[in-house]
Design a protein around this motif. Structure first.
Motif, PDB file in Angstrom:
ATOM      1  N   ARG A   1       0.784  -1.277  -0.064  1.00 48.15           N
ATOM      2  CA  ARG A   1      -0.315  -0.283  -0.081  1.00 48.15           C
ATOM      3  C   ARG A   1       1.057   1.522   0.275  1.00 48.15           C
TER       4      ARG A   1
ATOM      5  N   GLY B   1      -2.979  14.665   5.902  1.00 46.63           N
ATOM      6  CA  GLY B   1      -4.076  14.364   4.150  1.00 46.63           C
ATOM      7  C   GLY B   1      -3.355  14.822   3.376  1.00 46.63           C
TER       8      GLY B   1
ATOM      9  N   GLY C   1      -4.321  12.737  -3.069  1.00 49.09           N
ATOM     10  CA  GLY C   1      -4.153  11.036  -3.297  1.00 49.09           C
ATOM     11  C   GLY C   1      -4.583  10.352  -2.322  1.00 49.09           C
TER      12      GLY C   1
ATOM     13  N   ASP D   1     -15.942  15.865  11.748  1.00 50.53           N
ATOM     14  CA  ASP D   1     -16.357  14.777  11.444  1.00 50.53           C
ATOM     15  C   ASP D   1     -16.581  14.965  10.222  1.00 50.53           C
TER      16      ASP D   1
HETATM   17  C1  LIG Z   1      -9.840  12.531  13.261  1.00 48.10           C
HETATM   18  C2  LIG Z   1     -10.193  12.595  11.511  1.00 48.10           C
HETATM   19  C3  LIG Z   1     -10.766  13.118  10.710  1.00 48.10           C
HETATM   20  C4  LIG Z   1     -10.920  13.272   9.328  1.00 48.10           C
HETATM   21  N1  LIG Z   1     -12.198  13.733   8.760  1.00 48.10           N
HETATM   22  C5  LIG Z   1     -11.461  13.396   7.733  1.00 48.10           C
HETATM   23  C6  LIG Z   1     -12.577  14.531   7.255  1.00 48.10           C
HETATM   24  O1  LIG Z   1     -14.328  15.316   7.746  1.00 48.10           O
HETATM   25  N2  LIG Z   1     -12.789  14.191   5.532  1.00 48.10           N
HETATM   26  C7  LIG Z   1     -12.078  13.508   4.974  1.00 48.10           C
HETATM   27  O2  LIG Z   1     -12.740  13.772   3.524  1.00 48.10           O
HETATM   28  N3  LIG Z   1     -11.282  12.949   5.530  1.00 48.10           N
HETATM   29  C8  LIG Z   1     -11.355  13.219   6.736  1.00 48.10           C
HETATM   30  N4  LIG Z   1     -10.067  12.525   7.655  1.00 48.10           N
HETATM   31  C9  LIG Z   1      -9.264  11.627   6.762  1.00 48.10           C
HETATM   32  C10 LIG Z   1      -8.066  12.619   6.056  1.00 48.10           C
HETATM   33  O3  LIG Z   1      -8.735  13.612   5.230  1.00 48.10           O
HETATM   34  C11 LIG Z   1      -7.434  11.914   5.752  1.00 48.10           C
HETATM   35  O4  LIG Z   1      -5.943  12.228   5.623  1.00 48.10           O
HETATM   36  C12 LIG Z   1      -8.038  11.293   4.273  1.00 48.10           C
HETATM   37  O5  LIG Z   1      -8.860  10.658   3.976  1.00 48.10           O
HETATM   38  C13 LIG Z   1      -5.963   9.852   3.265  1.00 48.10           C
HETATM   39  O6  LIG Z   1      -5.178  10.778   2.716  1.00 48.10           O
HETATM   40  P1  LIG Z   1      -4.169  10.058   3.827  1.00 48.10           P
HETATM   41  O7  LIG Z   1      -2.758  10.830   2.818  1.00 48.10           O
HETATM   42  O8  LIG Z   1      -4.184  10.759   5.256  1.00 48.10           O
HETATM   43  O9  LIG Z   1      -3.765   8.962   3.481  1.00 48.10           O
HETATM   44  P2  LIG Z   1      -3.094   7.969   4.066  1.00 48.10           P
HETATM   45  O10 LIG Z   1      -3.805   7.665   5.193  1.00 48.10           O
HETATM   46  O11 LIG Z   1      -1.520   7.461   3.895  1.00 48.10           O
HETATM   47  O12 LIG Z   1      -3.416   6.703   3.342  1.00 48.10           O
HETATM   48  C14 LIG Z   1      -4.726   5.997   3.012  1.00 48.10           C
HETATM   49  C15 LIG Z   1      -5.579   5.225   1.841  1.00 48.10           C
HETATM   50  O13 LIG Z   1      -5.377   5.283   0.099  1.00 48.10           O
HETATM   51  C16 LIG Z   1      -4.235   5.124   0.164  1.00 48.10           C
HETATM   52  N5  LIG Z   1      -3.453   6.010  -0.636  1.00 48.10           N
HETATM   53  C17 LIG Z   1      -2.405   6.493  -0.010  1.00 48.10           C
HETATM   54  N6  LIG Z   1      -2.395   7.795  -1.233  1.00 48.10           N
HETATM   55  C18 LIG Z   1      -2.054   6.778  -2.053  1.00 48.10           C
HETATM   56  C19 LIG Z   1      -1.570   6.956  -3.692  1.00 48.10           C
HETATM   57  N7  LIG Z   1      -1.280   8.215  -3.647  1.00 48.10           N
HETATM   58  N8  LIG Z   1      -2.173   6.249  -4.445  1.00 48.10           N
HETATM   59  C20 LIG Z   1      -3.096   5.667  -4.785  1.00 48.10           C
HETATM   60  N9  LIG Z   1      -3.139   5.067  -2.983  1.00 48.10           N
HETATM   61  C21 LIG Z   1      -3.590   6.141  -1.847  1.00 48.10           C
HETATM   62  C22 LIG Z   1      -3.271   4.013   1.461  1.00 48.10           C
HETATM   63  O14 LIG Z   1      -2.882   3.211   0.424  1.00 48.10           O
HETATM   64  C23 LIG Z   1      -3.921   4.019   2.081  1.00 48.10           C
HETATM   65  O15 LIG Z   1      -4.940   2.914   1.435  1.00 48.10           O
HETATM   66  C24 LIG Z   1     -10.147  12.902   9.123  1.00 48.10           C
HETATM   67  C25 LIG Z   1      -8.991  11.650   9.637  1.00 48.10           C
HETATM   68  C26 LIG Z   1      -9.332  11.743  10.485  1.00 48.10           C
HETATM   69  C27 LIG Z   1      -8.154  11.273  11.457  1.00 48.10           C
END
Ligand SMILES: Cc1cc2nc3c(=O)[nH]c(=O)nc-3n(C[C@H](O)[C@H](O)[C@H](O)COP(=O)(O)OP(=O)(O)OC[C@H]3O[C@@H](n4cnc5c(N)ncnc54)[C@H](O)[C@@H]3O)c2cc1C
Lengths: 291, 780
Positions: free
Chosen positions: A29, A109, A112, A191
Motif C-alpha cells: 500500500r 492528509g 491522493g 466529522d
Molecule cells: C480525526 C480525523 C478526522 C478526519 N476527518 C475527515 C473529514 O472530515 N473529511 C475527510 O475527507 N477526511 C477526513 N479524515 C481523513 C483525512 O482526510 C485523510 O488524510 C484522508 O482520507 C487520507 O489521506 P492520507 O494522505 O492521510 O492517506 P493515507 O492514510 O496515507 O492512505 C489512505 C489510503 O490511501 C492509499 N493511498 C495513499 N496515497 C495514495 C496514492 N497517492 N495513490 C494510491 N493510494 C494511496 C493508502 O494506501 C491507503 O489505502 C479525517 C481523519 C482523521 C484522523
C-alpha cells in the motif's frame, strides 16, 4: 491497537515506488499522510504486509497549465486554503476543504490518499466529481486517466488496480461565468459529513445555463443530483427555485441509514443542502456580476 | 487572630502539578518498565452471551518466540464480587478470566504473555475459541421479561435487585393534587473516557515476599484490600501504587478483574507482568455509565406546588455487579437524590438494577445524578408548561429556602443558595429569554433557554454507606503531616490525584495552618506504602474531607510548633502565631523564631525542647464525612440555537451559578466546573455507546463514539455564591462532579423551550433535533 507486522519501504523516485507496488501487488500500500491508513492498521482493519512511503516524491505541486489545474497526489488539504487559484476560481472546493477534519489532520492528509481511500463521506472525492476532474493513475505498466465520475465504486472502493497509485488529479478550470458552493452537516465540525452537497453552476445573461451537483452521505459513494441539475437549467439566478431543485433530487433517492442518521433525515438534509448550496452559488454569481 | 493576613486558601494559586503534567515529565502507568517484564494481551469475548466449548491455543506453539497462555481453568475461583447486603439481591461473580461462559463482548477469556507487547497482541489473535451462542438479554424490557433465560445459573430472572425508598403520605398528596403529570425519561448508555486508558504492572519480590502493583486507579487502598482478600495475601506485604493517572472520572474508581489477574500472573510466572489497555478495550470492557429510564409522576396543586412525587427507576447495569458500589449503585443513587432541591414531603421510588449482556455499569462523574436531574428538571419544565408558568417561577415556588432542611427521605441538607442562584441566573439570562420568545415566530431558526437547578450530595460519611450496605463500607479520608529538620513539610493523604489539583490545594491548606509557603509542602498520594489507609478519590470528597483531614492534622502539628516557640520565646503558646515562615508573638513583630529552626529543634536539637516533650513532628487525622454529607448546589443554564431545517443545534451560551461552600482555590473550582460541563454537554448531545440486538458493541473507537470537541463548546461562564457548610473543617462542600450533572437537563430544557415540545430522551444529536422539529418544519 498495534498493527500486524509490516515492512516499511521509502520510495526514492516515482519509478521506485511503482516498482515496489508492482512487486507487492495486493500486499502493498502507498503511505500518504497516514491519517486514514495508520489508524486502520492500528485497529487491524488494514493489514498490509508492505508500506511504500511516497512522501519523499515530488508530487506536492499545484499548477495551472492551460485550462487545467493539476494537483499532485501529495498536496496536503490545508494548502488549498492558502492557494489563490482555489479561492478565486474554485469556491466550492475552498468551502469543502474547511469541513475536512481539523487543522492537524488537514496538514498531513493528502489528496491522493483521500481519493484512493474513498471514504463515502469524504469531501475531496465529491469535489473531484463536482468539477468533473480526472484522476491520473500510474503503475509500472503506464498511466491511466480515469474520470472522477467513473472512479468511485463504493465505500472504500475505487477503479484503482493493485500496483497502481494516484499521481495527480486534474481539475478543468471552471469557465468565467460560473460559481459554486459547498454545504455540509456533520455531528461535530470536524466529522465526516452526515450529508454534504456541492453545487457548481454556469450562467449567462442572468440565467443558469448548466449545473453540476454532487452529494455525499446519500449512497456509499458521492452521487450526482441529476434531477436537481436538470431542474435548474434556464432558471434566473435571482429566482432559481433552489428549493424545488432540492426536492426533485430528494424524491428520487433512497439514502443509507446508520447510527448517525436515519434515511429520512439524510433525505431531508440532501434536499435542504442542495437548496442552500444552489442558492449560495447563485448569490455568488450575482455578486460577481456586480463587480 | 490571623484574619487580617493574606491566606493561601481561597487564593488563585496556580496548579503545581501542571509543570509535570504539561511538560511530558509525568510518569504514567505505561512509563513503568521493569527488567525481564512480560507483556499481557487479552483474548476477549466476541459473543455477548455464549458457552465456551473449547479454547485452542495450539497456534502459539508454532510462533518464533515464546508465549505463555492462561485461561479460566487456571484461574478458577478468582473473581470480583460486589454484593449489597440485602436479601433481595441476586449475586454475580465476575471471574478474572471467563470460565464456562462469557456474558458480554470484551470479557477477558484468555491471557497471553510474551516478552514484547506486539508479539503478545499477534499471539492473542492465534487463540481460537469455540463458542456456543446463547440467547442474548439485550434490553431493559428483555431483562424484565420472566420468559428470558437468566444470565447466571440459579438466578430467577435478570434483575440484580429491586427495592423501594419512600417517605410521607403519597396517597394524600395524590388526593390533594389538582394536576397529575407523568412522563418517562431516558438517558443513553455512555462510557467515561479518561484520556489515559487503564493499565496494571505487577512485580513479586521473592526475597521480601512483597507484591508491588502499579495501577491506573483512583482507589489504591481499596485495590490492595481486594487483591489481598481475593488472593489470600497479607496487606502488609502488598503495595499498590497509582502513578500519575491521566484522568479517571469515576471509571477508575472500581476494582477491576484485570487488577486482580495481573498480580496473580506475576506471582505465577515469577516475572513482572504489564498490561496496558488500548482504547478499544477501554470502550467495550472497562465500565459503562448512565442508561437510565425513569417514569416520574408528579402531584401538583392548582398553584403549582409540588405535593408529592412517584418514581419508577430502571437502570441497565450490564452483566456484572462492580466493586465497591455494586450493581445497585446507580439505581439506588437515582432514587435517593431524586427529590433534589424542592420542598415536598411525599415520595415513593421503586428502583431496579437490570442485568443484560453488556459491559458492567460503574461510577462515572455524577453517578446517576445527571439522569435524576435530567428527569426531575425536565419534569419541572413539563409542569410549568402544563400550568402555564415560567420555568423560573415554578422553581422559585417550590425551592427549599429554610436550612437545615430535612427532606422526605430523612436527609438533612446543610445551608445552600438555591433560590438565590435561580434569581441570579434569571437576571443574567434576561436578554436571551426575550430573544428566545421572539424567535418563536420563526420556522427557520429558534432560540431556546433552559435551566437546571440541582444539588450535589458529596463528601458522604460512613452512615451513608452503612445505609446502602455496599462493600465500600466507609468514607473517611486520612492525612499525615510531617515536618523535616529543614522546615519542609510532607503531607501524605489518602486521596489519589488524577487531575483534581489536590497537590496544590492540600499544600495551600497545610501552608496556612503551619505558617509556611505552599512551595515548602510536598503532597504525596496514591501509594499505599507512604499514605494512610483511605478510600481514595471519588464522590466529591477531595476538598471537603481530604482538605479537612490535612487541615486538622496540620493543626495538631501547629499546636506543637507553638508550644516549642512559646517555650523558646518565653511566652504563652496561645500568643504565638505561625505566619510567613515565622513563629512570632502576636502583636510583637520583632519577637519571633523561624519555623525551620523550630523543626530542627524538634527533630535534632531536642535538648532545647520543653521539658518532657516528645521529639518529632508528625501528626495524623482521619476525617469522616457527616452522616448526610454536604450539599453543593448549582444552576446550569443553556441557550441553544436550532436550525429547524437541518436539526443542527448550536450551543450559544452556557452558564453555571454554583455554590460549593468555601472556595479553596478559585482557579481549580472553575476548572472542575468547566471540565464537568464539557462532559455533560457530551452526554446531552453526542456521546452514545451503541449495541446492536446481539449486544455487539458498535461504538468502540472515537470515530463512532463522539466526544465533545473544542469546536462544539461555547465559552462557559462560571458564577459563584459562597455558602460555607458547618459540616467540614474548612466550610468546603463537594464539588468535583457537579459540572457534569446539570448540562443534559439544561440543554434538553432549552430544546423544549425552543421547539415548544416535550423532550424525553438524550442524546440530542442532529437526527433527534431534526425529528423533534418536524412539526415546525412542516408548518403544523
Ligand atoms: C480525526 C480525523 C478526522 C478526519 N476527518 C475527515 C473529514 O472530515 N473529511 C475527510 O475527507 N477526511 C477526513 N479524515 C481523513 C483525512 O482526510 C485523510 O488524510 C484522508 O482520507 C487520507 O489521506 P492520507 O494522505 O492521510 O492517506 P493515507 O492514510 O496515507 O492512505 C489512505 C489510503 O490511501 C492509499 N493511498 C495513499 N496515497 C495514495 C496514492 N497517492 N495513490 C494510491 N493510494 C494511496 C493508502 O494506501 C491507503 O489505502 C479525517 C481523519 C482523521 C484522523
Amino acid at each position: 491497537m498495534r498493527p500486524t507486522p509490516f515492512e516499511y519501504h521509502r520510495a526514492e523516485s516515482l519509478d521506485h515506488a511503482l516498482a515496489l507496488l508492482a512487486e507487492f501487488g495486493e500486499e502493498g500500500r502507498p503511505l500518504g499522510g497516514g491519517q486514514s491508513l495508520v489508524p486502520m492498521m492500528n485497529l487491524r482493519l488494514a493489514r498490509p504486509a508492505h508500506l511504500v512511503d511516497i512522501n519523499g516524491l515530488p508530487l506536492d505541486f499545484i499548477e495551472v497549465e492551460g485550462d487545467v489545474l493539476r494537483v499532485g497526489a501529495l498536496v496536503r488539504h490545508e494548502r488549498y486554503l492558502k492557494e489563490k487559484v482555489i479561492g478565486e476560481r474554485f469556491a466550492a472546493f475552498h468551502d469543502a476543504v474547511q469541513w475536512i477534519g481539523h487543522p492537524t489532520i488537514r496538514s498531513r492528509g493528502t489528496i491522493g490518499g483521500s481519493i484512493a481511500h474513498a471514504d463515502p463521506s469524504a469531501e475531496l472525492p465529491a469535489v473531484a466529481m463536482l468539477y468533473g476532474a480526472t484522476i491520473i493513475a500510474r503503475s509500472a505498466n503506464g498511466e491511466r486517466r480515469i474520470a472522477a465520475d467513473d472512479f468511485f465504486l463504493g465505500a472504500y472502493m475505487t477503479a484503482l488496480e493493485a500496483g497502481e497509485m494516484v499521481v495527480a488529479v486534474e481539475f478543468p478550470l471552471p469557465p468565467a461565468h460560473s460559481a459554486g458552493a459547498f454545504m455540509e452537516i456533520s455531528e461535530r465540525r470536524s466529522d465526516f459529513a452526515t450529508v454534504s452537497v456541492g453545487a457548481q453552476i454556469t450562467f449567462s445573461g442572468g440565467s443558469i445555463t448548466g449545473a453540476r451537483i454532487v452529494a455525499t452521505g446519500v449512497e456509499l459513494q458521492p452521487i450526482r443530483a441529476i434531477p436537481a441539475e436538470e431542474a435548474l437549467s434556464g432558471k434566473p439566478l435571482s429566482a432559481c427555485e433552489a428549493r424545488a431543485a432540492g426536492r426533485a433530487f430528494a424524491e428520487g433517492i433512497d439514502p443509507i441509514s446508520d447510527n448517525v442518521a436515519s434515511s429520512e433525515y439524510r433525505r431531508s438534509l440532501a434536499a435542504e443542502l442542495t437548496s442552500r448550496a444552489v442558492e449560495k452559488a447563485c448569490q455568488r454569481a450575482l455578486e460577481a456580476g456586480q463587480e | 487572630m490571623q484574619a487580617d493576613r493574606p491566606r493561601h486558601v481561597g487564593a488563585r494559586v496556580q496548579r503545581v502539578e501542571d509543570t509535570r503534567l504539561l511538560s511530558g515529565t509525568a510518569r504514567y502507568i505505561d512509563d513503568i518498565r521493569l527488567p525481564n517484564m512480560l507483556h499481557l494481551s487479552f483474548v476477549r469475548a466476541q459473543y455477548a452471551h455464549a458457552k465456551i466449548l473449547e479454547i485452542d491455543t495450539d497456534g502459539l506453539a508454532d510462533l518464533a518466540y515464546p508465549t505463555i497462555v492462561f485461561t479460566g481453568k487456571d484461574t478458577a475461583g478468582i473473581a470480583v464480587t460486589a454484593h449489597q447486603d440485602f436479601p433481595e439481591m441476586q449475586f454475580s461473580e465476575q471471574p478474572v478470566l471467563a470460565e464456562d461462559k462469557v456474558r458480554f463482548v470484551g470479557e477477558p477469556v484468555a491471557a497471553v504473555l510474551a516478552d514484547d507487547p506486539y508479539d503478545a497482541e499477534d499471539a492473542a489473535e492465534l487463540v481460537f475459541i469455540d463458542y456456543d451462542p446463547l440467547t442474548v438479554v439485550g434490553t431493559m424490557a428483555q431483562a424484565r421479561d420472566p420468559e428470558m433465560p437468566a444470565i447466571f445459573d440459579n438466578w430467577k430472572g435478570n434483575i440484580f435487585i429491586e427495592r423501594q425508598m419512600k417517605g410521607g403520605d403519597l396517597d394524600a398528596a395524590k388526593a390533594e393534587a389538582a394536576h397529575v403529570i407523568r412522563r418517562t425519561f431516558y438517558n443513553q448508555r455512555q462510557t467515561g473516557v479518561p484520556m489515559e486508558c487503564r493499565g496494571v504492572v505487577a512485580e513479586y519480590d521473592q526475597a521480601s515476599r512483597v507484591l508491588t502493583v502499579w495501577t491506573s486507579t483512583q482507589i489504591p487502598h481499596l485495590v490492595r484490600t481486594y487483591i489481598c482478600e481475593e488472593l489470600g495475601l497479607p496487606e502488609s506485604r502488598v503495595r499498590v501504587v497509582a502513578p500519575d493517572v491521566g484522568g479517571g472520572f469515576g471509571v477508575k474508581g472500581q476494582v477491576f478483574v484485570e487488577e486482580v489477574l495481573v498480580p496473580w500472573l506475576a506471582m505465577k510466572t515469577g516475572r513482572p507482568v504489564k498490561w496496558i489497555e488500548d482504547r478499544r478495550e477501554h470502550m467495550m470492557a472497562s465500565i459503562h455509565a448512565r442508561d437510565h429510564e425513569h417514569t416520574l409522576e408528579a402531584y401538583v396543586s392548582a398553584e403549582g406546588r409540588l405535593l408529592g412525587l412517584k418514581a419508577d427507576i430502571s437502570v441497565d447495569v450490564g452483566a456484572y455487579s462492580t466493586y465497591p458500589f455494586t450493581a445497585a449503585g446507580d439505581p439506588g443513587m437515582a432514587a435517593k437524590v431524586m427529590p433534589g432541591p424542592y420542598d415536598f414531603q411525599a415520595y415513593e421510588a421503586t428502583f431496579r438494577a437490570l442485568a443484560t449482556n453488556k459491559c458492567p455499569l460503574g461510577t462515572y462523574r455524577g453517578v446517576a445524578r445527571p439522569s435524576a436531574v435530567f428527569s426531575l428538571e425536565r419534569l419541572m419544565d413539563e409542569i410549568a408548561a402544563e400550568l402555564g408558568m415560567d420555568p423560573f417561577e415554578i422553581r422559585l415556588k417550590n425551592v427549599i429556602r429554610d436550612f437545615p432542611y430535612k427532606n422526605v427521605l430523612g436527609f438533612t441538607y446543610d445551608p445552600g443558595s438555591y433560590a438565590e442562584s435561580l434569581e441570579k441566573a434569571r437576571d443574567l439570562l434576561a436578554a436571551d429569554i426575550a430573544e428566545a420568545a421572539r424567535s418563536k415566530a420563526s420556522s427557520d431558526t429558534r432560540i431556546g433557554v433552559g435551566c437546571a437547578l440541582f444539588i450535589e450530595q458529596g463528601a458522604h460519611g460512613t452512615p451513608d454507606f452503612t445505609r446502602r450496605r455496599v462493600p465500600i463500607e466507609t468514607g473517611y479520608i486520612a492525612a499525615r503531616v510531617e515536618m523535616e529538620p529543614d522546615g519542609e513539610v510532607i503531607v501524605d493523604v489518602g486521596l489519589q490525584n488524577h487531575g483534581q489539583g489536590h497537590e496544590t490545594v492540600m499544600a495551600q491548606v497545610a501552608a496556612d495552618v503551619l505558617g509556611v509557603d505552599p512551595s515548602n509542602v510536598y503532597v504525596r498520594q496514591g501509594d499505599t506504602l507512604t499514605t494512610p489507609y483511605s478510600v481514595g478519590t471519588w464522590g466529591s470528597r477531595g476538598g471537603p474531607l481530604g482538605g479537612g483531614a490535612v487541615h486538622e492534622a496540620s493543626k495538631i502539628l501547629a499546636e506543637k510548633l507553638r508550644a516549642i516557640a512559646g517555650h523558646l520565646l518565653q511566652t504563652d503558646k496561645e500568643k504565638i502565631v505561625l505566619y510567613g515562615g515565622k513563629a512570632q508573638v502576636d502583636g510583637a513583630e520583632d519577637r519571633f523564631i523561624e519555623i525551620r529552626k523550630l523543626c530542627r529543634i524538634a527533630l535534632r536539637n531536642v535538648d532545647q525542647l520543653p521539658e518532657g516533650m516528645i521529639p518529632g513532628l508528625e501528626a495524623a487525622y482521619s476525617l469522616d464525612g457527616s452522616a448526610d454529607g454536604t450539599y453543593a448546589n448549582a444552576l446550569h443554564a443553556a441557550v441553544v440555537e436550532i436550525d429547524i431545517k437541518t436539526g443542527k443545534m448550536k450551543l450559544r451560551r452556557f452558564l453555571a451559578v454554583e455554590d460549593c461552600g468555601t472556595i479553596l482555590n478559585p482557579l481549580i473550582v472553575d476548572g472542575q466546573v468547566r471540565g464537568g460541563i464539557v462532559q455533560g454537554i457530551g452526554s446531552a448531545m453526542l456521546e452514545h455507546f451503541i449495541y446492536d440486538e446481539e449486544c455487539q458493541p458498535l461504538s468502540t473507537s472515537f470515530a463512532d463514539y463522539l466526544m465533545p470537541l473544542a469546536t462544539e463548546i461555547p465559552n462557559i461562564e462560571v458564577h459563584h455564591i459562597e455558602t460555607p457548610t458547618p459540616r467540614t473543617p474548612l466550610g468546603a462542600k463537594g464539588l468535583g462532579e457537579g459540572g457534569a450533572i446539570g448540562p443534559a437537563a439544561a440543554i434538553a430544557n432549552a430544546v423544549a423551550d425552543a421547539l415548544g415540545i416535550s423532550v424525553l430522551k438524550t442524546p440530542l444529536n442532529g437526527n433527534e433535533i431534526w425529528r423533534l422539529a418536524t412539526a415546525i418544519r412542516e408548518g403544523e
